[in-house]
Enzyme design. Sequence first.
Site, PDB file in Angstrom:
ATOM      1  N   LYS A 255       2.810  11.304 -11.305  1.00 52.56           N
ATOM      2  CA  LYS A 255       2.006  10.383 -12.120  1.00 52.56           C
ATOM      3  C   LYS A 255       2.800   9.093 -12.282  1.00 52.56           C
ATOM      4  O   LYS A 255       3.915   9.116 -12.832  1.00 52.56           O
ATOM      5  CB  LYS A 255       1.732  10.971 -13.497  1.00 52.56           C
ATOM      6  CG  LYS A 255       0.565  11.926 -13.547  1.00 52.56           C
ATOM      7  CD  LYS A 255       0.247  12.265 -15.000  1.00 52.56           C
ATOM      8  CE  LYS A 255      -0.877  13.259 -15.104  1.00 52.56           C
ATOM      9  NZ  LYS A 255      -1.097  13.682 -16.499  1.00 52.56           N
TER      10      LYS A 255
ATOM     11  N   LYS B  35       6.725  22.993 -14.296  1.00 55.72           N
ATOM     12  CA  LYS B  35       5.801  21.879 -14.034  1.00 55.72           C
ATOM     13  C   LYS B  35       5.339  21.905 -12.584  1.00 55.72           C
ATOM     14  O   LYS B  35       4.150  21.698 -12.297  1.00 55.72           O
ATOM     15  CB  LYS B  35       6.458  20.540 -14.387  1.00 55.72           C
ATOM     16  CG  LYS B  35       5.480  19.407 -14.193  1.00 55.72           C
ATOM     17  CD  LYS B  35       5.791  18.151 -14.943  1.00 55.72           C
ATOM     18  CE  LYS B  35       4.717  17.118 -14.627  1.00 55.72           C
ATOM     19  NZ  LYS B  35       5.008  15.818 -15.186  1.00 55.72           N
TER      20      LYS B  35
ATOM     21  N   HIS C 203       7.154   9.077 -28.541  1.00 54.99           N
ATOM     22  CA  HIS C 203       6.215   9.991 -27.892  1.00 54.99           C
ATOM     23  C   HIS C 203       6.582  11.456 -28.167  1.00 54.99           C
ATOM     24  O   HIS C 203       5.739  12.256 -28.557  1.00 54.99           O
ATOM     25  CB  HIS C 203       6.207   9.700 -26.385  1.00 54.99           C
ATOM     26  CG  HIS C 203       5.284  10.564 -25.605  1.00 54.99           C
ATOM     27  ND1 HIS C 203       3.916  10.428 -25.647  1.00 54.99           N
ATOM     28  CD2 HIS C 203       5.529  11.595 -24.756  1.00 54.99           C
ATOM     29  CE1 HIS C 203       3.366  11.323 -24.861  1.00 54.99           C
ATOM     30  NE2 HIS C 203       4.321  12.052 -24.311  1.00 54.99           N
TER      31      HIS C 203
ATOM     32  N   GLU D 105       9.314  18.085 -24.829  1.00 59.64           N
ATOM     33  CA  GLU D 105       8.579  18.471 -23.607  1.00 59.64           C
ATOM     34  C   GLU D 105       9.054  19.848 -23.125  1.00 59.64           C
ATOM     35  O   GLU D 105       8.267  20.627 -22.578  1.00 59.64           O
ATOM     36  CB  GLU D 105       8.766  17.420 -22.496  1.00 59.64           C
ATOM     37  CG  GLU D 105       8.324  16.004 -22.864  1.00 59.64           C
ATOM     38  CD  GLU D 105       6.821  15.816 -23.097  1.00 59.64           C
ATOM     39  OE1 GLU D 105       6.040  16.733 -22.794  1.00 59.64           O
ATOM     40  OE2 GLU D 105       6.441  14.740 -23.604  1.00 59.64           O
TER      41      GLU D 105
ATOM     42  N   HIS E  13      -1.079  11.834 -29.296  1.00 58.00           N
ATOM     43  CA  HIS E  13      -1.393  10.441 -28.939  1.00 58.00           C
ATOM     44  C   HIS E  13      -1.988   9.689 -30.118  1.00 58.00           C
ATOM     45  O   HIS E  13      -1.686   8.515 -30.335  1.00 58.00           O
ATOM     46  CB  HIS E  13      -2.383  10.404 -27.766  1.00 58.00           C
ATOM     47  CG  HIS E  13      -1.726  10.583 -26.430  1.00 58.00           C
ATOM     48  ND1 HIS E  13      -2.413  10.970 -25.309  1.00 58.00           N
ATOM     49  CD2 HIS E  13      -0.435  10.425 -26.048  1.00 58.00           C
ATOM     50  CE1 HIS E  13      -1.568  11.045 -24.295  1.00 58.00           C
ATOM     51  NE2 HIS E  13      -0.363  10.731 -24.720  1.00 58.00           N
TER      52      HIS E  13
ATOM     53  N   ARG F 275      -3.859  21.305 -14.645  1.00 56.09           N
ATOM     54  CA  ARG F 275      -2.760  20.407 -15.033  1.00 56.09           C
ATOM     55  C   ARG F 275      -2.920  19.892 -16.464  1.00 56.09           C
ATOM     56  O   ARG F 275      -1.940  19.516 -17.099  1.00 56.09           O
ATOM     57  CB  ARG F 275      -2.638  19.253 -14.027  1.00 56.09           C
ATOM     58  CG  ARG F 275      -1.427  18.379 -14.287  1.00 56.09           C
ATOM     59  CD  ARG F 275      -1.086  17.451 -13.139  1.00 56.09           C
ATOM     60  NE  ARG F 275       0.039  16.593 -13.500  1.00 56.09           N
ATOM     61  CZ  ARG F 275       0.682  15.811 -12.663  1.00 56.09           C
ATOM     62  NH1 ARG F 275       0.336  15.772 -11.399  1.00 56.09           N
ATOM     63  NH2 ARG F 275       1.682  15.056 -13.073  1.00 56.09           N
TER      64      ARG F 275
ATOM     65  N   ARG G  55       0.826  -1.231   0.000  1.00 58.14           N
ATOM     66  CA  ARG G  55       0.000   0.000   0.000  1.00 58.14           C
ATOM     67  C   ARG G  55       0.849   1.266   0.000  1.00 58.14           C
ATOM     68  O   ARG G  55       0.396   2.328   0.421  1.00 58.14           O
ATOM     69  CB  ARG G  55      -0.966   0.025   1.185  1.00 58.14           C
ATOM     70  CG  ARG G  55      -1.946  -1.135   1.199  1.00 58.14           C
ATOM     71  CD  ARG G  55      -3.064  -0.892   2.179  1.00 58.14           C
ATOM     72  NE  ARG G  55      -3.935  -2.038   2.246  1.00 58.14           N
ATOM     73  CZ  ARG G  55      -3.755  -3.062   3.072  1.00 58.14           C
ATOM     74  NH1 ARG G  55      -2.744  -3.056   3.916  1.00 58.14           N
ATOM     75  NH2 ARG G  55      -4.592  -4.065   3.054  1.00 58.14           N
TER      76      ARG G  55
ATOM     77  N   ASN H 255      -0.890  18.790 -21.227  1.00 60.70           N
ATOM     78  CA  ASN H 255      -1.172  17.869 -22.334  1.00 60.70           C
ATOM     79  C   ASN H 255      -1.204  18.583 -23.685  1.00 60.70           C
ATOM     80  O   ASN H 255      -1.691  18.030 -24.669  1.00 60.70           O
ATOM     81  CB  ASN H 255      -2.518  17.167 -22.108  1.00 60.70           C
ATOM     82  CG  ASN H 255      -2.466  16.234 -20.920  1.00 60.70           C
ATOM     83  OD1 ASN H 255      -1.432  15.652 -20.629  1.00 60.70           O
ATOM     84  ND2 ASN H 255      -3.579  16.113 -20.221  1.00 60.70           N
TER      85      ASN H 255
HETATM   86  P1  NAD Z   1      12.787   5.466 -21.640  1.00 59.32           P
HETATM   87  O1  NAD Z   1      12.650   5.383 -20.184  1.00 59.32           O
HETATM   88  O2  NAD Z   1      12.363   4.305 -22.453  1.00 59.32           O
HETATM   89  O3  NAD Z   1      14.291   5.816 -22.003  1.00 59.32           O
HETATM   90  C1  NAD Z   1      14.664   5.885 -23.353  1.00 59.32           C
HETATM   91  C2  NAD Z   1      15.869   4.996 -23.662  1.00 59.32           C
HETATM   92  O4  NAD Z   1      17.032   5.635 -23.182  1.00 59.32           O
HETATM   93  C3  NAD Z   1      15.830   3.615 -22.992  1.00 59.32           C
HETATM   94  O5  NAD Z   1      16.313   2.672 -23.906  1.00 59.32           O
HETATM   95  C4  NAD Z   1      16.821   3.757 -21.829  1.00 59.32           C
HETATM   96  O6  NAD Z   1      17.440   2.538 -21.503  1.00 59.32           O
HETATM   97  C5  NAD Z   1      17.824   4.736 -22.387  1.00 59.32           C
HETATM   98  N1  NAD Z   1      18.498   5.581 -21.418  1.00 59.32           N
HETATM   99  C6  NAD Z   1      17.980   6.163 -20.315  1.00 59.32           C
HETATM  100  N2  NAD Z   1      18.867   6.981 -19.758  1.00 59.32           N
HETATM  101  C7  NAD Z   1      19.992   6.901 -20.501  1.00 59.32           C
HETATM  102  C8  NAD Z   1      21.251   7.543 -20.439  1.00 59.32           C
HETATM  103  N3  NAD Z   1      21.511   8.466 -19.532  1.00 59.32           N
HETATM  104  N4  NAD Z   1      22.183   7.207 -21.361  1.00 59.32           N
HETATM  105  C9  NAD Z   1      21.889   6.300 -22.343  1.00 59.32           C
HETATM  106  N5  NAD Z   1      20.709   5.686 -22.472  1.00 59.32           N
HETATM  107  C10 NAD Z   1      19.766   5.997 -21.557  1.00 59.32           C
HETATM  108  O7  NAD Z   1      11.984   6.722 -22.242  1.00 59.32           O
HETATM  109  P2  NAD Z   1      11.692   8.201 -21.724  1.00 59.32           P
HETATM  110  O8  NAD Z   1      11.526   9.000 -22.954  1.00 59.32           O
HETATM  111  O9  NAD Z   1      12.634   8.653 -20.677  1.00 59.32           O
HETATM  112  O10 NAD Z   1      10.278   8.038 -21.025  1.00 59.32           O
HETATM  113  C11 NAD Z   1       9.133   7.702 -21.751  1.00 59.32           C
HETATM  114  C12 NAD Z   1       8.083   7.236 -20.784  1.00 59.32           C
HETATM  115  O11 NAD Z   1       7.751   8.302 -19.905  1.00 59.32           O
HETATM  116  C13 NAD Z   1       6.789   6.799 -21.441  1.00 59.32           C
HETATM  117  O12 NAD Z   1       6.397   5.558 -20.899  1.00 59.32           O
HETATM  118  C14 NAD Z   1       5.787   7.880 -21.057  1.00 59.32           C
HETATM  119  O13 NAD Z   1       4.485   7.386 -20.928  1.00 59.32           O
HETATM  120  C15 NAD Z   1       6.343   8.317 -19.724  1.00 59.32           C
HETATM  121  N6  NAD Z   1       5.970   9.679 -19.322  1.00 59.32           N
HETATM  122  C16 NAD Z   1       5.478   9.846 -18.068  1.00 59.32           C
HETATM  123  C17 NAD Z   1       5.145  11.102 -17.620  1.00 59.32           C
HETATM  124  C18 NAD Z   1       4.662  11.281 -16.211  1.00 59.32           C
HETATM  125  O14 NAD Z   1       4.250  12.394 -15.854  1.00 59.32           O
HETATM  126  N7  NAD Z   1       4.711  10.274 -15.378  1.00 59.32           N
HETATM  127  C19 NAD Z   1       5.332  12.223 -18.446  1.00 59.32           C
HETATM  128  C20 NAD Z   1       5.856  12.023 -19.727  1.00 59.32           C
HETATM  129  C21 NAD Z   1       6.177  10.740 -20.162  1.00 59.32           C
HETATM  130  N1  GLY Z   2       3.188  14.932 -18.341  1.00 55.56           N
HETATM  131  C1  GLY Z   2       1.979  15.577 -17.973  1.00 55.56           C
HETATM  132  C2  GLY Z   2       1.703  15.554 -16.520  1.00 55.56           C
HETATM  133  O1  GLY Z   2       2.514  15.132 -15.729  1.00 55.56           O
HETATM  134  O2  GLY Z   2       0.646  15.956 -16.101  1.00 55.56           O
END
Ligand code: NAD
Ligand code: GLY
Length: 358
Positions: free
Chosen positions: A143, A227, A264, A185, A252, A241, A121, A245
């Site tokens: 999130k 943010k 993305h 972003e 999307h 918030r 939890r 988006n």
């Molecule tokens: P990711 O986590 O897949 O990382 C991208 C690639 O880079 C991976 O292959 C990883 O192994 C590699 N990598 C990471 N750090 C590295 C480094 N320093 N050097 C070399 N390689 C490295 O992708 P991302 O773009 O970081 O994240 C995308 C995800 O984030 C999606 O799932 C999306 O839905 C999510 N997201 C969440 C929020 C939120 O508010 N929670 C906001 C935006 C996106």
């Molecule tokens: N990436 C959008 C949010 O965190 O609300």
Amino acid sequence: MQKVKVNLGVNSYEVRVGSGCLALTGKWLGELGYSGKAVIITDASVNKLYAAPLEKGLKEAGFDVDVFTVPAGEEQKTLGSAGVLYDALSRVNAERITPVIALGGGVIGDLAGFVAATYMRGVPYIQVPTTLLAMVDSSNGGKTAVDHGSLKNVVGAFYQPKLVVADIDTLRTLPAIELSNGMGEVIKHAAIKDKELFTFLEKNMKKVMALDEETLENIVVKNVRIKAGVVEKDEKETGLRMILNYGHTVGHAVEALSGFKLKHGQAVAIGMVAEAKIAVRMGILETGVVNRLEKLIQEAGLPVRIPEMDAGKLMQIMGHDKKVRQGKLTFVLLKSVGKAFISGDVDSTLVEEVLAGG
Ligand code: NAD
Ligand code: GLY
């Protein structure tokens, strides 16, 4: 090292940004009152690069450390992976007070955050983002989620980290496409909330893309502040918030219709341009802003045009988007650079025309 406080009452936390922070994380966790066991969750690529210095710092601070590694990639952001991680946590007798440290990009942050939110939890978790996208966006704001079936981020929780540590040095190994994704972003935040940042990016994009350390650190700090300012006013996304988006309604749909071949950040870049064009067509935004936006996005190595795609299919997908409210499509629209608002009153014919125009 620079610090940003995110003020969310009892869920407040700090974001620390700078060079060499990875090795200091253990010391900082000790100062926050944690001791005993700590668990690092990471992916296979990031493990090879950055688990060792983080682990060393934690051990020096007296922690007994376990490292759990999942393969890299969005495909891992599932309940199945969460299940594997729950098993791993119980195998090492992780307790309610055991901090879970998410070391990696947004995939690891979202997955480990979700595991931390739900295991027993809720156990404390720390975000150690290593992609630009994770530093400026996903590690901040609470999130957490996994994907389910064909739906992205559909199972999740709002769950704030206890600390975020963004070590700028880790960006040196980031593939160029991932740097561009993160810049998508950054441009989004500037477009909706910060005119000065937008102008700064117009003047300094070369420095950013060349990984100038000081510039990157300042950009990450500025984005964390933008943010945080939004999340502090609307933690659970009941209104304001949603402006985060911007570019995501079209983005999307384009991402999904590409079969997730488009990343993305690329899809959101295309979405930002399309949604700016919608605002121009509605007489809300000056055309010049679209041109500025396109130039900036291209300089960041991102696409601006919708690839060959059926506008009708895009409209159909948008109808299934999470942002649909009472049958109406909701868009974040720009009024000018740095000013955005949420509109539930966008004519669908106009949208389809813009989408068909590419
Ligand atoms: P990711 O986590 O897949 O990382 C991208 C690639 O880079 C991976 O292959 C990883 O192994 C590699 N990598 C990471 N750090 C590295 C480094 N320093 N050097 C070399 N390689 C490295 O992708 P991302 O773009 O970081 O994240 C995308 C995800 O984030 C999606 O799932 C999306 O839905 C999510 N997201 C969440 C929020 C939120 O508010 N929670 C906001 C935006 C996106
Ligand atoms: N990436 C959008 C949010 O965190 O609300």
